[in-house]
Scaffold this motif. Structure first.
Motif, mmCIF file in Angstrom:
data_model
loop_
_atom_site.group_PDB
_atom_site.id
_atom_site.type_symbol
_atom_site.label_atom_id
_atom_site.label_comp_id
_atom_site.label_asym_id
_atom_site.label_seq_id
_atom_site.Cartn_x
_atom_site.Cartn_y
_atom_site.Cartn_z
ATOM 1 N N GLU A 19 0.811 -1.225 0.000
ATOM 2 C CA GLU A 19 0.000 0.000 0.000
ATOM 3 C C GLU A 19 0.841 1.271 0.000
ATOM 4 O O GLU A 19 0.613 2.187 -0.792
ATOM 5 C CB GLU A 19 -0.934 -0.013 1.212
ATOM 6 N N ASN A 20 1.811 1.362 0.864
ATOM 7 C CA ASN A 20 2.618 2.582 1.001
ATOM 8 C C ASN A 20 4.031 2.372 0.460
ATOM 9 O O ASN A 20 5.005 2.829 1.053
ATOM 10 C CB ASN A 20 2.659 3.014 2.472
ATOM 11 N N GLU A 26 4.536 9.523 -6.691
ATOM 12 C CA GLU A 26 3.433 10.286 -6.105
ATOM 13 C C GLU A 26 2.262 10.378 -7.069
ATOM 14 O O GLU A 26 1.094 10.324 -6.659
ATOM 15 C CB GLU A 26 3.918 11.682 -5.714
ATOM 16 N N ALA A 29 0.427 7.119 -6.954
ATOM 17 C CA ALA A 29 -0.257 7.000 -5.669
ATOM 18 C C ALA A 29 -1.551 7.814 -5.664
ATOM 19 O O ALA A 29 -2.587 7.371 -5.147
ATOM 20 C CB ALA A 29 0.676 7.447 -4.538
#
Length: 326
Positions: A19-20, A26, A29
């Motif tokens: 997930e992260n 960016e 994301a």
């Protein structure tokens, strides 16, 4: 001595990094938003393990010599997968060709291959953009060198999806078909008329659809490919199109979206590098298949869908063999 190569293709259904992940831009994301919420490293690694358990069964438990995949996020998850398969096969090593494409969801096309059998020379890997208003996956072309030094052009495909409607989105797949046909022609111009070429992938259309027949120039007849003046492909999945089976199920209806296409220089049984059409299979290992009235694939899930840690992918893999003579 002839060499037989075992080839496979599999849409891995959203093989995403955690997930992260620090490996995610960016921009991507932001595009993914909350779709990966709860996608932990443990779930990622569990999915990798499930996929590897199937890949290691291929080729009678020896693993594929060349594997094309799609719906992978990055090289990191591919390296995890290659290592997991190698562990199950007693250390057989795979190298990776990966296209980090501009797809809006960040999913890519890649190859895993055995460097003892095939090499991917520097300068012989190409990523062909499929023009579309919204970013989509590129077609990945690798001009592999076989053990005898022959050039073997292999194209990995994941054509634009049917989201928004099969017919409303058909033009995008027509563009992908034209792109594939153009670079197939360029292979013959650059490397010679006798160059073997193979296209594998999730085409998001069936063998009889216009994108494959009229634009990619594929057909069900080997003789039409062999006798054609223009570069054509023989679609080896046509026999499966006449059965109740598919590689992907939509609303419990089977679709044959995953396919192998070969050119004239692989269609002739006398060619030095020739396809074995009778070897083509949809791989339906028992654990991959849902029980019940509709024997569809068992997805692992994620990306907003519920997760089944005993699942695998929403597509079945396909496989075939190719024989090279001295």
């Amino acid at each position: 001595m002839p060499t037989t190569y075992y080839l496979a293709w599999w849409n891995l259904e959203n093989l995403f990094d955690e997930e992260n992940s620090p490996r995610r831009t960016e921009k991507l994301a932001r595009a993914l938003g909350d779709d990966l919420a709860g996608w932990t490293p443990q779930l990622r690694d569990r999915k990798v393990s499930q996929l590897a358990s199937v890949i290691a069964q291929m080729n009678g438990g020896a693993g594929p010599d060349l594997l094309g995949v799609c719906e992978v996020e990055n090289r990191f998850v591919l390296e995890l997968l290659a290592a997991a398969v190698a562990d199950r096969l007693g250390g057989r090593r795979y190298e990776i060709v990966h296209a980090d494409t501009g797809d809006a969801r960040g999913i890519d096309v890649a190859f895993l291959y055995d460097p003892a059998l095939l090499t991917a020379p520097a300068g012989q890997v190409f990523f062909h953009v499929v023009m579309r208003r919204n970013a989509t996956r590129e077609i990945v072309q690798v001009n592999f060198q076989t053990r005898t030094g022959r050039t073997w052009a292999v194209f990995g495909n994941h054509w634009p999806s049917r989201s928004g409607g099969q017919y409303e989105s058909a033009g995008y797949r027509a563009i992908a078909g034209e792109t594939l046909a153009y670079f197939h022609q360029r292979v013959r111009e650059e490397h010679g008329q006798d160059t073997a070429a193979l296209a594998m992938g999730d085409f998001n259309d069936e063998p009889f659809d216009t994108s494959l027949v009229a634009h990619a120039l594929s057909t069900r007849q080997a003789v039409r490919v062999i006798n054609a003046d223009t570069p054509r492909f023989w679609n080896l999945m046509w026999p499966a199109a006449g059965t109740p089976e598919g590689t992907f199920y939509f609303q419990n209806e089977p679709n044959l979206l995953d396919q192998f296409l070969v050119n004239a220089n692989m269609a002739r049984p006398t060619s030095p590098l020739h396809a074995n059409p009778d070897s083509v299979r949809i791989l339906r290992f028992p654990e991959l298949v849902h029980t019940g009235d509709y024997p569809r694939p068992r997805p692992f899930g994620g990306m907003g869908a519920s997760v089944d840690e005993t699942g695998y992918s929403d597509h079945f893999p396909i496989a075939m063999t190719v024989t090279e003579t001295d």
